[in-house]
Design a protein around this motif. Structure first.
Motif, PDB file in Angstrom:
ATOM      1  N   SER A  29       0.885  -1.178   0.000  1.00  0.00           N
ATOM      2  CA  SER A  29       0.000   0.000   0.000  1.00  0.00           C
ATOM      3  C   SER A  29       0.918   1.222   0.000  1.00  0.00           C
ATOM      4  CB  SER A  29      -0.844   0.032   1.275  1.00  0.00           C
ATOM      5  OG  SER A  29      -1.478  -1.200   1.441  1.00  0.00           O
ATOM      6  N   PRO A  30       0.407   2.409  -0.390  1.00  0.00           N
ATOM      7  CA  PRO A  30       1.266   3.593  -0.414  1.00  0.00           C
ATOM      8  C   PRO A  30       1.990   3.814   0.909  1.00  0.00           C
ATOM      9  CG  PRO A  30      -0.836   4.100  -1.420  1.00  0.00           C
ATOM     10  CD  PRO A  30      -0.940   2.691  -0.901  1.00  0.00           C
ATOM     11  N   ASP A  31       1.292   3.520   2.001  1.00  0.00           N
ATOM     12  CA  ASP A  31       1.871   3.652   3.324  1.00  0.00           C
ATOM     13  C   ASP A  31       3.188   2.871   3.481  1.00  0.00           C
ATOM     14  OD1 ASP A  31       1.370   4.842   5.666  1.00  0.00           O
ATOM     15  OD2 ASP A  31       0.553   3.060   6.637  1.00  0.00           O
ATOM     16  N   ASP A  32       3.260   1.724   2.819  1.00  0.00           N
ATOM     17  CA  ASP A  32       4.447   0.862   2.960  1.00  0.00           C
ATOM     18  C   ASP A  32       5.666   1.441   2.260  1.00  0.00           C
ATOM     19  OD1 ASP A  32       2.898  -1.061   4.283  1.00  0.00           O
ATOM     20  OD2 ASP A  32       2.220  -1.870   2.371  1.00  0.00           O
ATOM     21  N   THR A  33       5.445   2.343   1.311  1.00  0.00           N
ATOM     22  CA  THR A  33       6.603   2.945   0.653  1.00  0.00           C
ATOM     23  C   THR A  33       6.848   4.366   1.153  1.00  0.00           C
ATOM     24  OG1 THR A  33       5.300   3.740  -1.216  1.00  0.00           O
ATOM     25  CG2 THR A  33       6.316   1.585  -1.473  1.00  0.00           C
ATOM     26  N   GLU A  34       5.806   5.020   1.702  1.00  0.00           N
ATOM     27  CA  GLU A  34       5.964   6.421   2.123  1.00  0.00           C
ATOM     28  C   GLU A  34       6.392   6.553   3.579  1.00  0.00           C
ATOM     29  OE1 GLU A  34       5.429   8.482  -0.711  1.00  0.00           O
ATOM     30  OE2 GLU A  34       5.189   6.409  -1.315  1.00  0.00           O
ATOM     31  N   THR A  35       5.824   5.726   4.466  1.00  0.00           N
ATOM     32  CA  THR A  35       6.180   5.827   5.881  1.00  0.00           C
ATOM     33  C   THR A  35       7.545   5.191   6.058  1.00  0.00           C
ATOM     34  OG1 THR A  35       3.864   5.476   6.353  1.00  0.00           O
ATOM     35  CG2 THR A  35       5.346   5.332   8.218  1.00  0.00           C
ATOM     36  N   ARG A  36       8.476   5.956   6.656  1.00  0.00           N
ATOM     37  CA  ARG A  36       9.852   5.438   6.684  1.00  0.00           C
ATOM     38  C   ARG A  36      10.000   4.128   7.435  1.00  0.00           C
ATOM     39  NH1 ARG A  36      12.142  10.746   6.799  1.00  0.00           N
ATOM     40  NH2 ARG A  36      11.948  10.610   9.039  1.00  0.00           N
ATOM     41  N   ARG A  37       9.248   3.962   8.540  1.00  0.00           N
ATOM     42  CA  ARG A  37       9.379   2.729   9.326  1.00  0.00           C
ATOM     43  C   ARG A  37       8.972   1.528   8.472  1.00  0.00           C
ATOM     44  NH1 ARG A  37       5.571   0.371  12.371  1.00  0.00           N
ATOM     45  NH2 ARG A  37       4.232   2.169  12.132  1.00  0.00           N
ATOM     46  N   LYS A  38       7.822   1.670   7.786  1.00  0.00           N
ATOM     47  CA  LYS A  38       7.344   0.570   6.952  1.00  0.00           C
ATOM     48  C   LYS A  38       8.229   0.401   5.721  1.00  0.00           C
ATOM     49  CE  LYS A  38       2.551   0.451   8.255  1.00  0.00           C
ATOM     50  NZ  LYS A  38       1.211   0.297   7.707  1.00  0.00           N
ATOM     51  N   VAL A  68      12.635 -13.762  -7.301  1.00  0.00           N
ATOM     52  CA  VAL A  68      12.056 -12.618  -8.007  1.00  0.00           C
ATOM     53  C   VAL A  68      10.791 -12.197  -7.267  1.00  0.00           C
ATOM     54  CG1 VAL A  68      10.907 -11.863 -10.141  1.00  0.00           C
ATOM     55  CG2 VAL A  68      12.986 -13.259 -10.264  1.00  0.00           C
ATOM     56  N   PRO A  69      10.825 -11.069  -6.536  1.00  0.00           N
ATOM     57  CA  PRO A  69       9.596 -10.602  -5.905  1.00  0.00           C
ATOM     58  C   PRO A  69       8.593 -10.162  -6.981  1.00  0.00           C
ATOM     59  CG  PRO A  69      11.533  -9.541  -4.936  1.00  0.00           C
ATOM     60  CD  PRO A  69      11.988 -10.223  -6.190  1.00  0.00           C
ATOM     61  N   VAL A  70       7.353 -10.620  -6.850  1.00  0.00           N
ATOM     62  CA  VAL A  70       6.298 -10.199  -7.770  1.00  0.00           C
ATOM     63  C   VAL A  70       5.366  -9.307  -6.952  1.00  0.00           C
ATOM     64  CG1 VAL A  70       4.409 -10.944  -9.260  1.00  0.00           C
ATOM     65  CG2 VAL A  70       6.519 -12.300  -9.142  1.00  0.00           C
ATOM     66  N   VAL A  71       5.375  -8.020  -7.297  1.00  0.00           N
ATOM     67  CA  VAL A  71       4.714  -7.013  -6.470  1.00  0.00           C
ATOM     68  C   VAL A  71       3.412  -6.554  -7.112  1.00  0.00           C
ATOM     69  CG1 VAL A  71       5.037  -4.735  -5.390  1.00  0.00           C
ATOM     70  CG2 VAL A  71       7.031  -6.182  -5.826  1.00  0.00           C
ATOM     71  N   ARG A 109       7.986   3.686  -7.188  1.00  0.00           N
ATOM     72  CA  ARG A 109       8.269   3.691  -5.743  1.00  0.00           C
ATOM     73  C   ARG A 109       9.074   2.449  -5.369  1.00  0.00           C
ATOM     74  NH1 ARG A 109       7.711   8.672  -4.106  1.00  0.00           N
ATOM     75  NH2 ARG A 109       5.673   9.535  -4.483  1.00  0.00           N
ATOM     76  N   VAL A 110       8.709   1.319  -5.965  1.00  0.00           N
ATOM     77  CA  VAL A 110       9.432   0.072  -5.679  1.00  0.00           C
ATOM     78  C   VAL A 110      10.874   0.191  -6.172  1.00  0.00           C
ATOM     79  CG1 VAL A 110       9.586  -2.389  -6.315  1.00  0.00           C
ATOM     80  CG2 VAL A 110       7.393  -1.408  -5.601  1.00  0.00           C
ATOM     81  N   ALA A 111      11.054   0.755  -7.367  1.00  0.00           N
ATOM     82  CA  ALA A 111      12.407   0.923  -7.926  1.00  0.00           C
ATOM     83  C   ALA A 111      13.246   1.791  -6.985  1.00  0.00           C
ATOM     84  CB  ALA A 111      12.331   1.550  -9.314  1.00  0.00           C
ATOM     85  N   ALA A 112      12.629   2.866  -6.446  1.00  0.00           N
ATOM     86  CA  ALA A 112      13.353   3.738  -5.514  1.00  0.00           C
ATOM     87  C   ALA A 112      13.677   2.982  -4.230  1.00  0.00           C
ATOM     88  CB  ALA A 112      12.509   4.974  -5.207  1.00  0.00           C
ATOM     89  N   MET A 113      12.713   2.191  -3.770  1.00  0.00           N
ATOM     90  CA  MET A 113      12.879   1.469  -2.507  1.00  0.00           C
ATOM     91  C   MET A 113      14.012   0.448  -2.570  1.00  0.00           C
ATOM     92  SD  MET A 113       9.803  -0.102  -0.330  1.00  0.00           S
ATOM     93  CE  MET A 113       9.563  -1.631  -1.167  1.00  0.00           C
ATOM     94  N   VAL A 114      14.102  -0.271  -3.683  1.00  0.00           N
ATOM     95  CA  VAL A 114      15.130  -1.324  -3.770  1.00  0.00           C
ATOM     96  C   VAL A 114      16.440  -0.800  -4.360  1.00  0.00           C
ATOM     97  CG1 VAL A 114      13.413  -3.174  -3.947  1.00  0.00           C
ATOM     98  CG2 VAL A 114      14.401  -2.228  -6.049  1.00  0.00           C
TER      99      VAL A 114
END
Ligand code: GLU
Length: 378
Positions: A114-123, A140-143, A165-170
Protein backbone atom coordinates in the motif's frame (compact mmCIF):
# COMPACT_ATOMS: atom_id res chain seq x y z
CA UNK A 1 28.07 8.41 -13.74
CA UNK A 2 28.94 6.70 -17.03
CA UNK A 3 26.92 7.96 -20.00
CA UNK A 4 24.12 5.50 -20.60
CA UNK A 5 22.16 4.96 -23.79
CA UNK A 6 18.76 3.33 -24.03
CA UNK A 7 20.47 0.28 -25.46
CA UNK A 8 23.17 -0.02 -22.81
CA UNK A 9 20.84 0.66 -19.86
CA UNK A 10 19.62 -2.94 -19.59
CA UNK A 11 22.96 -4.76 -19.88
CA UNK A 12 24.57 -2.29 -17.48
CA UNK A 13 21.91 -2.33 -14.76
CA UNK A 14 22.48 -4.72 -11.87
CA UNK A 15 19.02 -4.37 -10.34
CA UNK A 16 15.97 -3.99 -12.57
CA UNK A 17 12.26 -3.48 -11.92
CA UNK A 18 9.91 -4.61 -14.71
CA UNK A 19 6.33 -3.40 -14.75
CA UNK A 20 3.81 -5.54 -16.58
CA UNK A 21 0.34 -4.16 -17.30
CA UNK A 22 -2.97 -6.04 -17.34
CA UNK A 23 -3.38 -5.55 -21.10
CA UNK A 24 -0.28 -7.67 -21.76
CA UNK A 25 -1.05 -10.37 -19.24
CA UNK A 26 -4.74 -10.96 -19.69
CA UNK A 27 -6.13 -12.60 -22.80
CA UNK A 28 -9.40 -10.68 -23.12
CA UNK A 29 -10.94 -13.16 -25.57
CA UNK A 30 -10.24 -16.21 -23.43
CA UNK A 31 -10.82 -14.40 -20.12
CA UNK A 32 -7.63 -15.83 -18.72
CA UNK A 33 -3.85 -15.34 -18.48
CA UNK A 34 -1.99 -15.01 -21.76
CA UNK A 35 0.29 -17.93 -20.94
CA UNK A 36 2.23 -17.77 -24.22
CA UNK A 37 3.22 -14.15 -23.54
CA UNK A 38 4.00 -14.93 -19.90
CA UNK A 39 6.29 -17.77 -20.98
CA UNK A 40 8.21 -15.32 -23.19
CA UNK A 41 8.77 -12.72 -20.49
CA UNK A 42 9.71 -15.52 -18.05
CA UNK A 43 12.39 -16.61 -20.52
CA UNK A 44 13.56 -12.99 -20.75
CA UNK A 45 13.74 -12.70 -16.94
CA UNK A 46 15.51 -16.04 -16.52
CA UNK A 47 18.20 -14.76 -18.91
CA UNK A 48 18.68 -11.64 -16.77
CA UNK A 49 18.86 -13.80 -13.63
CA UNK A 50 21.45 -16.06 -15.28
CA UNK A 51 23.50 -12.94 -16.03
CA UNK A 52 23.56 -12.26 -12.26
CA UNK A 53 21.00 -9.44 -12.16
CA UNK A 54 18.38 -8.83 -9.48
CA UNK A 55 14.89 -8.61 -10.94
CA UNK A 56 11.67 -7.36 -9.36
CA UNK A 57 8.38 -7.69 -11.26
CA UNK A 58 5.48 -5.34 -10.64
CA UNK A 59 2.50 -7.13 -12.13
CA UNK A 60 -1.04 -5.88 -12.66
CA UNK A 61 -3.86 -8.15 -13.67
CA UNK A 62 -5.50 -9.11 -10.37
CA UNK A 63 -8.67 -7.09 -10.95
CA UNK A 64 -8.89 -7.99 -14.64
CA UNK A 65 -8.54 -11.72 -13.90
CA UNK A 66 -10.69 -11.77 -10.77
CA UNK A 67 -13.57 -9.85 -12.34
CA UNK A 68 -13.67 -12.47 -15.10
CA UNK A 69 -13.66 -15.34 -12.61
CA UNK A 70 -16.46 -13.67 -10.65
CA UNK A 71 -18.25 -12.86 -13.92
CA UNK A 72 -18.50 -9.13 -13.19
CA UNK A 73 -16.15 -7.96 -15.95
CA UNK A 74 -18.79 -6.51 -18.22
CA UNK A 75 -19.86 -3.71 -15.90
CA UNK A 76 -18.38 -0.74 -14.09
CA UNK A 77 -17.08 -2.05 -10.79
CA UNK A 78 -17.68 -0.46 -7.39
CA UNK A 79 -14.66 -0.17 -5.08
CA UNK A 80 -15.80 -3.24 -3.12
CA UNK A 81 -16.24 -5.23 -6.32
CA UNK A 82 -12.76 -4.21 -7.46
CA UNK A 83 -11.37 -5.35 -4.13
CA UNK A 84 -13.26 -8.65 -4.35
CA UNK A 85 -11.94 -9.10 -7.89
CA UNK A 86 -8.38 -8.32 -6.78
CA UNK A 87 -8.62 -10.86 -3.94
CA UNK A 88 -9.80 -13.50 -6.41
CA UNK A 89 -7.45 -12.67 -9.25
CA UNK A 90 -4.29 -12.19 -7.17
CA UNK A 91 -4.24 -15.93 -6.37
CA UNK A 92 -4.24 -16.84 -10.06
CA UNK A 93 -1.75 -14.09 -10.88
CA UNK A 94 0.78 -15.22 -8.25
CA UNK A 95 0.42 -18.84 -9.36
CA UNK A 96 0.90 -17.95 -13.01
CA UNK A 97 4.17 -16.13 -12.24
CA UNK A 98 5.31 -18.98 -10.00
CA UNK A 99 4.68 -21.52 -12.77
CA UNK A 100 6.19 -19.40 -15.55
CA UNK A 101 9.41 -18.53 -13.68
CA UNK A 102 9.49 -21.93 -11.96
CA UNK A 103 9.96 -23.48 -15.40
CA UNK A 104 13.41 -21.83 -15.32
CA UNK A 105 14.04 -22.75 -11.68
CA UNK A 106 13.56 -19.14 -10.63
CA UNK A 107 11.77 -18.78 -7.28
CA UNK A 108 9.04 -16.14 -6.96
CA UNK A 109 7.66 -14.34 -3.89
CA UNK A 110 4.44 -12.32 -3.62
CA UNK A 111 4.63 -8.82 -2.13
CA UNK A 112 1.48 -6.69 -1.80
CA UNK A 113 2.07 -3.03 -0.97
CA UNK A 114 0.00 0.00 0.00
CA UNK A 115 1.27 3.59 -0.41
CA UNK A 116 1.87 3.65 3.32
CA UNK A 117 4.45 0.86 2.96
CA UNK A 118 6.60 2.94 0.65
CA UNK A 119 5.96 6.42 2.12
CA UNK A 120 6.18 5.83 5.88
CA UNK A 121 9.85 5.44 6.68
CA UNK A 122 9.38 2.73 9.33
CA UNK A 123 7.34 0.57 6.95
CA UNK A 124 9.56 1.53 4.03
CA UNK A 125 12.58 0.11 5.90
CA UNK A 126 10.70 -3.15 6.58
CA UNK A 127 9.55 -3.59 3.00
CA UNK A 128 13.03 -2.68 1.75
CA UNK A 129 14.72 -5.20 4.06
CA UNK A 130 12.34 -8.00 3.03
CA UNK A 131 12.86 -7.20 -0.63
CA UNK A 132 16.65 -7.12 -0.15
CA UNK A 133 16.56 -10.51 1.60
CA UNK A 134 14.52 -12.04 -1.23
CA UNK A 135 16.90 -10.64 -3.86
CA UNK A 136 19.91 -11.93 -1.92
CA UNK A 137 18.28 -15.35 -1.91
CA UNK A 138 17.93 -15.19 -5.68
CA UNK A 139 14.12 -14.89 -5.76
CA UNK A 140 12.06 -12.62 -8.01
CA UNK A 141 9.60 -10.60 -5.90
CA UNK A 142 6.30 -10.20 -7.77
CA UNK A 143 4.71 -7.01 -6.47
CA UNK A 144 1.20 -5.64 -6.78
CA UNK A 145 -0.83 -3.09 -4.91
CA UNK A 146 -2.58 -4.49 -1.85
CA UNK A 147 -5.92 -3.76 -3.53
CA UNK A 148 -8.07 -5.59 -0.99
CA UNK A 149 -7.22 -3.17 1.83
CA UNK A 150 -6.65 -0.02 -0.22
CA UNK A 151 -9.43 2.55 -0.18
CA UNK A 152 -10.07 5.09 -2.91
CA UNK A 153 -8.08 7.79 -1.09
CA UNK A 154 -5.13 5.67 -0.08
CA UNK A 155 -4.19 3.69 -3.08
CA UNK A 156 -1.65 4.12 -5.84
CA UNK A 157 -4.43 3.19 -8.25
CA UNK A 158 -1.96 2.56 -11.02
CA UNK A 159 1.04 0.28 -11.06
CA UNK A 160 3.23 2.76 -12.99
CA UNK A 161 3.78 4.89 -9.89
CA UNK A 162 3.86 1.83 -7.63
CA UNK A 163 6.65 0.41 -9.81
CA UNK A 164 8.60 3.68 -9.55
CA UNK A 165 8.27 3.69 -5.74
CA UNK A 166 9.43 0.07 -5.68
CA UNK A 167 12.41 0.92 -7.93
CA UNK A 168 13.35 3.74 -5.51
CA UNK A 169 12.88 1.47 -2.51
CA UNK A 170 15.13 -1.32 -3.77
CA UNK A 171 17.73 1.05 -5.26
CA UNK A 172 17.23 -0.25 -8.81
CA UNK A 173 19.29 1.25 -11.64
CA UNK A 174 16.59 0.64 -14.23
CA UNK A 175 12.79 0.55 -14.36
CA UNK A 176 11.17 -0.84 -17.50
CA UNK A 177 7.49 -0.14 -18.16
CA UNK A 178 6.24 -2.72 -20.64
CA UNK A 179 3.45 -0.94 -22.43
CA UNK A 180 1.42 -1.10 -25.62
CA UNK A 181 3.27 1.90 -27.06
CA UNK A 182 6.97 2.11 -27.81
CA UNK A 183 7.51 5.30 -25.87
CA UNK A 184 6.70 8.98 -25.63
CA UNK A 185 5.66 11.02 -28.68
CA UNK A 186 5.46 14.77 -29.05
CA UNK A 187 1.69 14.33 -29.58
CA UNK A 188 -0.80 11.49 -29.73
CA UNK A 189 0.53 9.39 -32.65
CA UNK A 190 -2.87 7.86 -33.38
CA UNK A 191 -4.44 11.18 -34.35
CA UNK A 192 -1.48 13.40 -35.22
CA UNK A 193 0.63 12.41 -38.21
CA UNK A 194 3.30 14.95 -37.20
CA UNK A 195 3.87 13.27 -33.82
CA UNK A 196 7.51 12.28 -33.40
CA UNK A 197 9.01 9.67 -31.12
CA UNK A 198 11.41 10.78 -28.36
CA UNK A 199 14.11 8.16 -27.71
CA UNK A 200 15.93 9.93 -24.90
CA UNK A 201 14.59 12.33 -22.29
CA UNK A 202 17.18 14.06 -20.10
CA UNK A 203 14.77 16.17 -18.11
CA UNK A 204 11.06 15.96 -17.44
CA UNK A 205 10.16 19.55 -18.22
CA UNK A 206 6.67 21.08 -18.32
CA UNK A 207 6.90 20.76 -22.09
CA UNK A 208 7.46 17.00 -21.76
CA UNK A 209 4.60 16.71 -19.26
CA UNK A 210 2.32 18.51 -21.72
CA UNK A 211 3.06 15.87 -24.37
CA UNK A 212 1.26 13.28 -22.28
CA UNK A 213 -1.94 15.30 -22.59
CA UNK A 214 -4.38 15.04 -19.73
CA UNK A 215 -5.48 11.95 -17.88
CA UNK A 216 -8.52 11.84 -20.19
CA UNK A 217 -6.47 12.02 -23.36
CA UNK A 218 -4.48 8.84 -22.99
CA UNK A 219 -2.88 6.94 -25.78
CA UNK A 220 -1.59 4.02 -23.74
CA UNK A 221 -3.83 1.79 -21.65
CA UNK A 222 -2.27 2.92 -18.37
CA UNK A 223 -2.06 6.49 -19.60
CA UNK A 224 1.05 8.49 -20.41
CA UNK A 225 0.45 10.88 -17.50
CA UNK A 226 1.08 8.25 -14.82
CA UNK A 227 4.09 7.00 -16.80
CA UNK A 228 5.65 10.46 -16.74
CA UNK A 229 4.90 10.73 -13.02
CA UNK A 230 6.65 7.38 -12.62
CA UNK A 231 9.60 8.76 -14.60
CA UNK A 232 9.82 11.75 -12.24
CA UNK A 233 9.84 9.49 -9.15
CA UNK A 234 12.30 7.01 -10.56
CA UNK A 235 14.82 9.44 -12.09
CA UNK A 236 14.80 11.47 -8.84
CA UNK A 237 15.77 8.22 -7.10
CA UNK A 238 18.70 7.72 -9.48
CA UNK A 239 16.94 5.07 -11.59
CA UNK A 240 16.68 5.32 -15.38
CA UNK A 241 13.23 4.49 -16.78
CA UNK A 242 12.37 2.93 -20.13
CA UNK A 243 8.96 2.76 -21.78
CA UNK A 244 8.86 0.11 -24.51
CA UNK A 245 6.38 -2.02 -26.39
CA UNK A 246 5.83 -5.15 -24.32
CA UNK A 247 3.76 -6.99 -26.91
CA UNK A 248 6.78 -8.70 -28.44
CA UNK A 249 7.14 -12.39 -27.52
CA UNK A 250 10.37 -11.61 -25.61
CA UNK A 251 10.25 -7.84 -25.11
CA UNK A 252 13.45 -7.55 -23.06
CA UNK A 253 15.48 -9.44 -25.66
CA UNK A 254 14.02 -7.08 -28.29
CA UNK A 255 15.01 -4.10 -26.15
CA UNK A 256 18.59 -5.34 -25.94
CA UNK A 257 18.56 -5.87 -29.70
CA UNK A 258 17.73 -2.18 -30.13
CA UNK A 259 13.90 -2.05 -30.25
CA UNK A 260 12.46 1.45 -30.22
CA UNK A 261 11.82 2.86 -26.74
CA UNK A 262 11.91 6.07 -24.72
CA UNK A 263 14.57 6.27 -22.05
CA UNK A 264 14.30 8.79 -19.19
CA UNK A 265 17.77 9.43 -17.84
CA UNK A 266 18.64 9.69 -14.16
CA UNK A 267 21.47 12.06 -13.42
CA UNK A 268 22.94 10.35 -10.39
CA UNK A 269 23.29 6.84 -8.98
CA UNK A 270 20.55 5.27 -6.80
CA UNK A 271 23.07 5.27 -3.93
CA UNK A 272 23.78 9.01 -4.22
CA UNK A 273 20.06 9.76 -4.59
CA UNK A 274 19.22 7.78 -1.47
CA UNK A 275 21.87 9.61 0.53
CA UNK A 276 20.40 12.89 -0.66
CA UNK A 277 16.91 11.71 0.34
CA UNK A 278 18.21 10.99 3.84
CA UNK A 279 20.21 14.21 4.05
CA UNK A 280 17.19 16.20 2.95
CA UNK A 281 14.87 14.46 5.42
CA UNK A 282 13.10 16.25 8.21
CA UNK A 283 14.69 17.44 11.44
CA UNK A 284 16.35 14.70 13.48
CA UNK A 285 14.16 13.26 16.22
CA UNK A 286 17.04 12.24 18.46
CA UNK A 287 20.78 11.90 18.91
CA UNK A 288 23.09 8.97 19.35
CA UNK A 289 26.54 9.59 20.77
CA UNK A 290 29.22 7.10 19.72
CA UNK A 291 32.72 6.19 20.93
CA UNK A 292 35.93 6.93 19.03
CA UNK A 293 36.09 3.46 17.43
CA UNK A 294 32.55 3.73 16.04
CA UNK A 295 33.22 7.31 14.87
CA UNK A 296 36.20 6.10 12.83
CA UNK A 297 34.21 3.17 11.42
CA UNK A 298 31.32 5.45 10.38
CA UNK A 299 33.70 7.83 8.62
CA UNK A 300 34.97 4.82 6.65
CA UNK A 301 31.43 4.04 5.46
CA UNK A 302 30.60 1.29 7.97
CA UNK A 303 27.27 0.72 9.74
CA UNK A 304 26.65 1.84 13.32
CA UNK A 305 26.57 -1.16 15.65
CA UNK A 306 25.11 -1.02 19.19
CA UNK A 307 28.55 -1.82 20.69
CA UNK A 308 29.88 1.64 19.75
CA UNK A 309 26.96 3.62 21.22
CA UNK A 310 27.63 5.63 24.39
CA UNK A 311 24.32 7.46 24.83
CA UNK A 312 20.86 7.73 23.28
CA UNK A 313 18.86 10.92 23.49
CA UNK A 314 15.41 11.99 22.30
CA UNK A 315 12.09 10.37 21.42
CA UNK A 316 12.37 8.57 18.11
CA UNK A 317 10.78 5.58 16.44
CA UNK A 318 12.20 3.00 14.13
CA UNK A 319 12.78 4.64 10.73
CA UNK A 320 13.14 8.16 12.15
CA UNK A 321 16.07 10.37 11.24
CA UNK A 322 18.61 10.78 14.04
CA UNK A 323 21.86 12.68 14.41
CA UNK A 324 25.06 10.85 15.29
CA UNK A 325 27.69 12.69 17.34
CA UNK A 326 31.14 11.84 18.66
CA UNK A 327 31.82 11.90 22.41
CA UNK A 328 32.49 15.66 22.30
CA UNK A 329 29.02 16.28 20.86
CA UNK A 330 30.24 17.10 17.37
CA UNK A 331 27.87 15.87 14.63
CA UNK A 332 29.35 13.11 12.44
CA UNK A 333 26.30 12.41 10.34
CA UNK A 334 22.61 11.59 10.11
CA UNK A 335 20.81 8.33 9.52
CA UNK A 336 17.61 6.34 9.78
CA UNK A 337 17.47 4.31 12.96
CA UNK A 338 16.62 0.61 12.86
CA UNK A 339 15.42 0.87 16.48
CA UNK A 340 13.19 3.16 18.49
CA UNK A 341 14.85 5.26 21.24
CA UNK A 342 13.90 2.93 24.12
CA UNK A 343 15.25 -0.21 22.43
CA UNK A 344 18.36 1.60 21.18
CA UNK A 345 19.09 2.70 24.77
CA UNK A 346 18.68 -0.89 26.02
CA UNK A 347 21.15 -2.39 23.54
CA UNK A 348 23.74 0.42 23.63
CA UNK A 349 27.22 -0.84 24.37
CA UNK A 350 26.23 -4.44 23.66
CA UNK A 351 27.24 -6.91 20.96
CA UNK A 352 24.72 -7.42 18.14
CA UNK A 353 24.38 -11.11 19.03
CA UNK A 354 23.00 -10.10 22.45
CA UNK A 355 20.11 -8.09 20.92
CA UNK A 356 17.64 -10.97 20.80
CA UNK A 357 18.12 -11.91 24.47
CA UNK A 358 17.84 -8.27 25.54
CA UNK A 359 14.83 -7.20 23.50
CA UNK A 360 13.01 -10.48 23.09
CA UNK A 361 13.15 -10.27 19.30
CA UNK A 362 15.85 -10.65 16.71
CA UNK A 363 16.19 -7.16 15.29
CA UNK A 364 18.77 -5.86 12.86
CA UNK A 365 22.47 -6.18 13.73
CA UNK A 366 23.08 -2.50 13.16
CA UNK A 367 21.41 0.54 14.74
CA UNK A 368 21.95 2.48 11.52
CA UNK A 369 22.79 0.55 8.37
CA UNK A 370 25.50 2.16 6.20
CA UNK A 371 22.96 2.52 3.35
CA UNK A 372 20.82 4.68 5.61
CA UNK A 373 23.63 6.87 6.92
CA UNK A 374 25.05 10.09 5.56
CA UNK A 375 28.35 11.19 7.05
CA UNK A 376 28.44 14.98 7.08
CA UNK A 377 31.90 15.54 8.49
CA UNK A 378 35.08 13.55 8.11
N1 GLU B 1 -3.38 -3.38 -9.05
C1 GLU B 1 -4.27 -3.52 -10.15
C2 GLU B 1 -4.48 -5.00 -10.52
O1 GLU B 1 -3.65 -5.81 -10.29
C3 GLU B 1 -3.75 -2.87 -11.42
C4 GLU B 1 -3.43 -1.42 -11.41
C5 GLU B 1 -2.86 -1.01 -12.79
O2 GLU B 1 -3.15 -1.68 -13.78
O3 GLU B 1 -2.10 -0.07 -12.89
O4 GLU B 1 -5.45 -5.38 -11.06
Amino acid sequence: MVAITARSALPEARRIVIKVGSALLVDEAKNTINTAWLAGIARDISRLKAAGKDVVVVSSGAIALGSRLLKIHNKTLSLQEKQAAAATGQVILAHAWMDALGAYNVQTAQILLSPDDTETRRKHLNARATMAALLDLGAVPVVNENDTVATAEIRFGDNDRLAARVAAMVGAELLILLSDVDGLYTANPSDDAAATHLPRIEQITDEIMAMAGTANAQYASGGMVTKLEAARISTAAGCHMIICDGRDPEPLASLEAGARCSCFMATESPHAARKQWIAGALTPRGTICVDAGAATALRKGKSLLPAGVLAVDGQFDRGDLIAVTDSSGKIIGHGLSSYGAADAAKIKGHKSREIEAMLGYRGRDEIIHADNLVVTES
